[in-house]
Design a protein around this motif. Structure first.
Motif, PDB file in Angstrom:
ATOM      1  N   ARG A 154       0.822  -1.205   0.000  1.00 61.57           N
ATOM      2  CA  ARG A 154       0.000   0.000   0.000  1.00 61.57           C
ATOM      3  C   ARG A 154       0.858   1.257   0.000  1.00 61.57           C
ATOM      4  NH1 ARG A 154      -5.344   0.981   3.031  1.00 61.57           N
ATOM      5  NH2 ARG A 154      -5.538   3.246   3.059  1.00 61.57           N
ATOM      6  N   SER A 155       0.351   2.329  -0.632  1.00 63.70           N
ATOM      7  CA  SER A 155       1.026   3.630  -0.581  1.00 63.70           C
ATOM      8  C   SER A 155      -0.025   4.730  -0.690  1.00 63.70           C
ATOM      9  CB  SER A 155       2.053   3.766  -1.707  1.00 63.70           C
ATOM     10  OG  SER A 155       2.765   4.984  -1.582  1.00 63.70           O
ATOM     11  N   ASP A 156      -0.339   5.364   0.447  1.00 64.55           N
ATOM     12  CA  ASP A 156      -1.291   6.474   0.449  1.00 64.55           C
ATOM     13  C   ASP A 156      -0.634   7.776   0.012  1.00 64.55           C
ATOM     14  OD1 ASP A 156      -3.784   5.228   1.802  1.00 64.55           O
ATOM     15  OD2 ASP A 156      -2.132   4.628   3.099  1.00 64.55           O
ATOM     16  N   VAL A 157       0.647   7.925   0.344  1.00 63.48           N
ATOM     17  CA  VAL A 157       1.435   9.066  -0.110  1.00 63.48           C
ATOM     18  C   VAL A 157       2.748   8.514  -0.648  1.00 63.48           C
ATOM     19  CG1 VAL A 157       2.582  11.214   0.543  1.00 63.48           C
ATOM     20  CG2 VAL A 157       0.422  10.577   1.638  1.00 63.48           C
ATOM     21  N   THR A 158       3.089   8.909  -1.879  1.00 65.27           N
ATOM     22  CA  THR A 158       4.286   8.390  -2.535  1.00 65.27           C
ATOM     23  C   THR A 158       5.263   9.524  -2.807  1.00 65.27           C
ATOM     24  OG1 THR A 158       2.966   6.647  -3.585  1.00 65.27           O
ATOM     25  CG2 THR A 158       5.156   7.058  -4.489  1.00 65.27           C
ATOM     26  N   LEU A 159       6.468   9.402  -2.257  1.00 64.67           N
ATOM     27  CA  LEU A 159       7.509  10.420  -2.427  1.00 64.67           C
ATOM     28  C   LEU A 159       8.639   9.821  -3.247  1.00 64.67           C
ATOM     29  CD1 LEU A 159       7.636  11.782   1.246  1.00 64.67           C
ATOM     30  CD2 LEU A 159       6.344  12.712  -0.689  1.00 64.67           C
ATOM     31  N   ALA A 160       8.647  10.115  -4.548  1.00 63.75           N
ATOM     32  CA  ALA A 160       9.685   9.617  -5.443  1.00 63.75           C
ATOM     33  C   ALA A 160      10.807  10.644  -5.496  1.00 63.75           C
ATOM     34  CB  ALA A 160       9.114   9.357  -6.831  1.00 63.75           C
ATOM     35  N   CYS A 161      11.935  10.315  -4.879  1.00 59.05           N
ATOM     36  CA  CYS A 161      13.016  11.287  -4.757  1.00 59.05           C
ATOM     37  C   CYS A 161      14.277  10.607  -4.265  1.00 59.05           C
ATOM     38  CB  CYS A 161      12.622  12.398  -3.783  1.00 59.05           C
ATOM     39  SG  CYS A 161      12.180  11.778  -2.134  1.00 59.05           S
ATOM     40  N   ASP A 162      15.378  11.339  -4.322  1.00 60.48           N
ATOM     41  CA  ASP A 162      16.584  10.895  -3.652  1.00 60.48           C
ATOM     42  C   ASP A 162      16.247  10.639  -2.186  1.00 60.48           C
ATOM     43  OD1 ASP A 162      19.750  10.981  -3.563  1.00 60.48           O
ATOM     44  OD2 ASP A 162      19.012  12.181  -1.877  1.00 60.48           O
ATOM     45  N   THR A 163      16.705   9.496  -1.659  1.00 56.96           N
ATOM     46  CA  THR A 163      16.310   9.099  -0.313  1.00 56.96           C
ATOM     47  C   THR A 163      16.665  10.150   0.734  1.00 56.96           C
ATOM     48  OG1 THR A 163      16.525   6.762  -0.882  1.00 56.96           O
ATOM     49  CG2 THR A 163      16.556   7.325   1.459  1.00 56.96           C
ATOM     50  N   ALA A 164      17.909  10.608   0.718  1.00 56.42           N
ATOM     51  CA  ALA A 164      18.327  11.602   1.705  1.00 56.42           C
ATOM     52  C   ALA A 164      17.565  12.902   1.528  1.00 56.42           C
ATOM     53  CB  ALA A 164      19.832  11.855   1.597  1.00 56.42           C
ATOM     54  N   THR A 165      17.336  13.299   0.280  1.00 53.04           N
ATOM     55  CA  THR A 165      16.592  14.530   0.017  1.00 53.04           C
ATOM     56  C   THR A 165      15.188  14.456   0.595  1.00 53.04           C
ATOM     57  OG1 THR A 165      17.857  14.893  -2.022  1.00 53.04           O
ATOM     58  CG2 THR A 165      15.769  16.080  -1.806  1.00 53.04           C
ATOM     59  N   GLY A 166      14.527  13.299   0.445  1.00 50.10           N
ATOM     60  CA  GLY A 166      13.188  13.137   0.982  1.00 50.10           C
ATOM     61  C   GLY A 166      13.158  13.192   2.496  1.00 50.10           C
ATOM     62  N   ILE A 167      14.134  12.539   3.146  1.00 49.09           N
ATOM     63  CA  ILE A 167      14.189  12.568   4.608  1.00 49.09           C
ATOM     64  C   ILE A 167      14.445  13.990   5.104  1.00 49.09           C
ATOM     65  CG2 ILE A 167      15.478  11.767   6.630  1.00 49.09           C
ATOM     66  CD1 ILE A 167      16.000   9.152   5.093  1.00 49.09           C
ATOM     67  N   LEU A 168      15.354  14.695   4.443  1.00 50.29           N
ATOM     68  CA  LEU A 168      15.660  16.065   4.849  1.00 50.29           C
ATOM     69  C   LEU A 168      14.460  16.986   4.631  1.00 50.29           C
ATOM     70  CD1 LEU A 168      19.298  16.299   3.428  1.00 50.29           C
ATOM     71  CD2 LEU A 168      18.635  16.298   5.836  1.00 50.29           C
ATOM     72  N   ALA A 169      13.698  16.733   3.568  1.00 51.66           N
ATOM     73  CA  ALA A 169      12.498  17.538   3.324  1.00 51.66           C
ATOM     74  C   ALA A 169      11.464  17.305   4.418  1.00 51.66           C
ATOM     75  CB  ALA A 169      11.908  17.203   1.947  1.00 51.66           C
ATOM     76  N   LEU A 170      11.286  16.062   4.827  1.00 51.07           N
ATOM     77  CA  LEU A 170      10.376  15.769   5.938  1.00 51.07           C
ATOM     78  C   LEU A 170      10.856  16.440   7.222  1.00 51.07           C
ATOM     79  CD1 LEU A 170       9.470  11.986   5.505  1.00 51.07           C
ATOM     80  CD2 LEU A 170       7.868  13.900   5.541  1.00 51.07           C
ATOM     81  N   ALA A 171      12.160  16.361   7.468  1.00 48.72           N
ATOM     82  CA  ALA A 171      12.712  16.970   8.678  1.00 48.72           C
ATOM     83  C   ALA A 171      12.503  18.476   8.685  1.00 48.72           C
ATOM     84  CB  ALA A 171      14.200  16.644   8.789  1.00 48.72           C
ATOM     85  N   GLU A 172      12.614  19.100   7.533  1.00 46.66           N
ATOM     86  CA  GLU A 172      12.432  20.551   7.459  1.00 46.66           C
ATOM     87  C   GLU A 172      11.019  20.950   7.869  1.00 46.66           C
ATOM     88  OE1 GLU A 172      13.051  24.238   4.236  1.00 46.66           O
ATOM     89  OE2 GLU A 172      13.377  22.153   3.624  1.00 46.66           O
ATOM     90  N   VAL A 173      10.043  20.139   7.481  1.00 46.84           N
ATOM     91  CA  VAL A 173       8.655  20.428   7.844  1.00 46.84           C
ATOM     92  C   VAL A 173       8.400  20.089   9.317  1.00 46.84           C
ATOM     93  CG1 VAL A 173       6.243  19.828   7.394  1.00 46.84           C
ATOM     94  CG2 VAL A 173       7.845  20.065   5.486  1.00 46.84           C
ATOM     95  N   MET A 174       8.987  19.001   9.797  1.00 46.24           N
ATOM     96  CA  MET A 174       8.671  18.506  11.133  1.00 46.24           C
ATOM     97  C   MET A 174       9.511  19.141  12.242  1.00 46.24           C
ATOM     98  SD  MET A 174       8.183  14.450  10.122  1.00 46.24           S
ATOM     99  CE  MET A 174       7.611  13.906  11.737  1.00 46.24           C
ATOM    100  N   ASP A 175      10.717  19.599  11.926  1.00 40.03           N
ATOM    101  CA  ASP A 175      11.618  20.141  12.954  1.00 40.03           C
ATOM    102  C   ASP A 175      11.004  21.266  13.791  1.00 40.03           C
ATOM    103  OD1 ASP A 175      13.685  18.383  12.664  1.00 40.03           O
ATOM    104  OD2 ASP A 175      14.916  19.673  11.380  1.00 40.03           O
ATOM    105  N   PRO A 176      10.311  22.224  13.174  1.00 36.40           N
ATOM    106  CA  PRO A 176       9.748  23.304  14.002  1.00 36.40           C
ATOM    107  C   PRO A 176       8.782  22.802  15.083  1.00 36.40           C
ATOM    108  CG  PRO A 176       9.721  23.921  11.690  1.00 36.40           C
ATOM    109  CD  PRO A 176      10.096  22.481  11.733  1.00 36.40           C
ATOM    110  N   TYR A 177       8.068  21.707  14.790  1.00 37.81           N
ATOM    111  CA  TYR A 177       7.121  21.163  15.766  1.00 37.81           C
ATOM    112  C   TYR A 177       7.834  20.350  16.844  1.00 37.81           C
ATOM    113  CZ  TYR A 177       3.748  22.485  12.192  1.00 37.81           C
ATOM    114  OH  TYR A 177       3.010  23.193  11.273  1.00 37.81           O
ATOM    115  N   ALA A 178       9.082  19.950  16.576  1.00 33.83           N
ATOM    116  CA  ALA A 178       9.820  19.146  17.550  1.00 33.83           C
ATOM    117  C   ALA A 178      10.236  19.961  18.764  1.00 33.83           C
ATOM    118  CB  ALA A 178      11.051  18.540  16.886  1.00 33.83           C
TER     119      ALA A 178
END
Length: 398
Positions: free
Chosen positions: A153-177
């Protein structure tokens, strides 16, 4: 990015090669794929709003920056990271959110899962998702389009360089951390002790494997102690399991590819030692895998190129993978009941130290677990101080 095999005719290789322009920048810049910002925001929202989120990673975090960012996300939001059937390391094995290799207990409760570059993030035959669980697939080819039998299953699919995708998620989530939600704090109180117990159980089982002969898990634990405090990379092809190892750096763990790779480990270790000879390289493999590697040729290359590799042969005198497959598919079959597995025996076992000695390697044969850790430490010292290859053969339980 991955293995590349280049073959040229001998006549061409013998011709003079012009050197003009060798120091110039490359003419073809590699392409990098970036995730859709809206999809990243949706993935971050799903993870942050989930009651029991889970991360599953098989092929690492893409880079040192991705490795650090994934650890930061897991810690800040109390998200377990399971490295199921891991080919590369995505999070330090002693991280408080490193949930080991078995996703079963976490999958049963997960209401959101981030799958990072994983061909088979779980086994549909033995793992079942909770109804309503949302799944995010992230990777360069997150849906593995060339595998027609893959239907995760895949409800949200992020096709990208692996590190780039993780860093993009971190950029969005870091302020809430910086101000974790109450559910993160309560989840941390529940999850951290659970993971700590799993880690303790893994190490306890490994320690209990001491004996004449020891278990594979005990070999892994002794190796972990032998390389502690060093920058090392461990390769395993049906050799030392990841669980008992304490590895904290990106690029410190490599397992044979899921597509197959009998004989992969030793030559791969030689290539890594050639590329980065200052980092300790340890190749661990079963006896069958060692045979498949054409070890006489590998040891000759290690001597000729002065490659300081440590080879650990975990010898159970059988094709262990075949035994486990038979037991897994036919647990009540005749072979399981009689403990007789046709076509799996490698007895009488050769003395593999003799093969390595033919290329002047330092060698040791260990049959008693009480001698193992000190033997491995000595082998590491010889590899590092004398800058030459060493082989330790360990006779283990079937």
């Amino acid at each position: 990015r991955g293995p590349v095999y280049v073959s040229l005719p001998r006549e061409t290789l013998c011709q003079p090669c012009p050197t003009d322009g060798l120091s110039d920048p490359p003419r073809l810049a590699p392409a990098r794929a970036f995730p859709d910002p809206d999809a990243v925001a949706e993935a971050a929202r799903i993870l942050m709003e989930a009651e029991r989120p889970l991360i599953i990673a098989q092929r690492g975090a893409g880079s040192a920056e991705g490795f650090a960012a994934l650890a930061r996300i897991a810690e800040a939001f109390a998200i377990p990271v399971c490295q199921y059937w891991a080919i590369q390391l995505a999070i330090a094995t002693d991280h408080e959110m490193a949930a080991g290799a078995d996703p079963a207990s976490f999958l049963a409760e997960a209401d959101a899962i981030l799958v990072i570059d994983s061909l088979a993030p779980w086994s549909p035959e033995i793992h079942e998702l909770k109804p309503g669980c949302r799944v995010i697939q992230l990777g360069e080819d997150p849906l593995y389009a060339r595998f027609p039998v893959r239907h995760f299953r895949s409800d949200v699919t992020l096709a990208c360089d692996t590190a780039t995708g993780i860093l993009a998620l971190a950029e969005v989530m870091d302020p809430y951390a910086r101000a974790p939600a109450e559910r993160c704090e309560s989840r941390h109180k529940a999850v951290a002790p659970q993971i700590a117990r799993l880690r303790d159980d893994t190490l306890s089982r490994a320690a209990a494997g001491n004996g004449k002969p020891p278990t594979k898990e005990f070999v892994s634990l002794c190796l972990s102690n032998a390389i502690a405090g060093r920058s090392a990379r461990v390769l395993s092809e049906l050799g030392c399991p990841l669980g008992p190892l304490t590895l904290t750096e990106p690029g410190s763990w490599f397992q044979e590819p899921h597509s197959g790779g009998l004989g992969w480990c030793f030559p791969a270790a030689l290539g890594m030692a050639l590329a980065d000879p200052e980092r300790l390289t340890v190749a661990t493999m079963g006896d069958g895998s060692y045979i498949f590697a054409n070890p006489a040729a590998c040891h000759q290359i290690a001597e000729a190129l002065e490659l300081p590799v440590l080879v650990v042969v975990v010898n159970n005198a059988e094709w262990g993978a075949v035994r486990h497959s038979v037991l897994g598919i036919y647990p009540e079959g005749y072979a399981a009941k009689t403990n007789t597995m046709p076509l799996t025996s490698l007895s009488p076992t050769p003395d593999f130290t003799r093969i390595a000695e033919a290329s002047r390697a330092w060698t040791a044969l260990v049959t008693d677990g009480a001698e193992l850790e000190e033997t491995l430490k000595r082998a590491v010292r010889i590899v590092e101080s004398e800058r030459r290859q060493a082989l330790v053969e360990v006779r283990v339980r079937p």
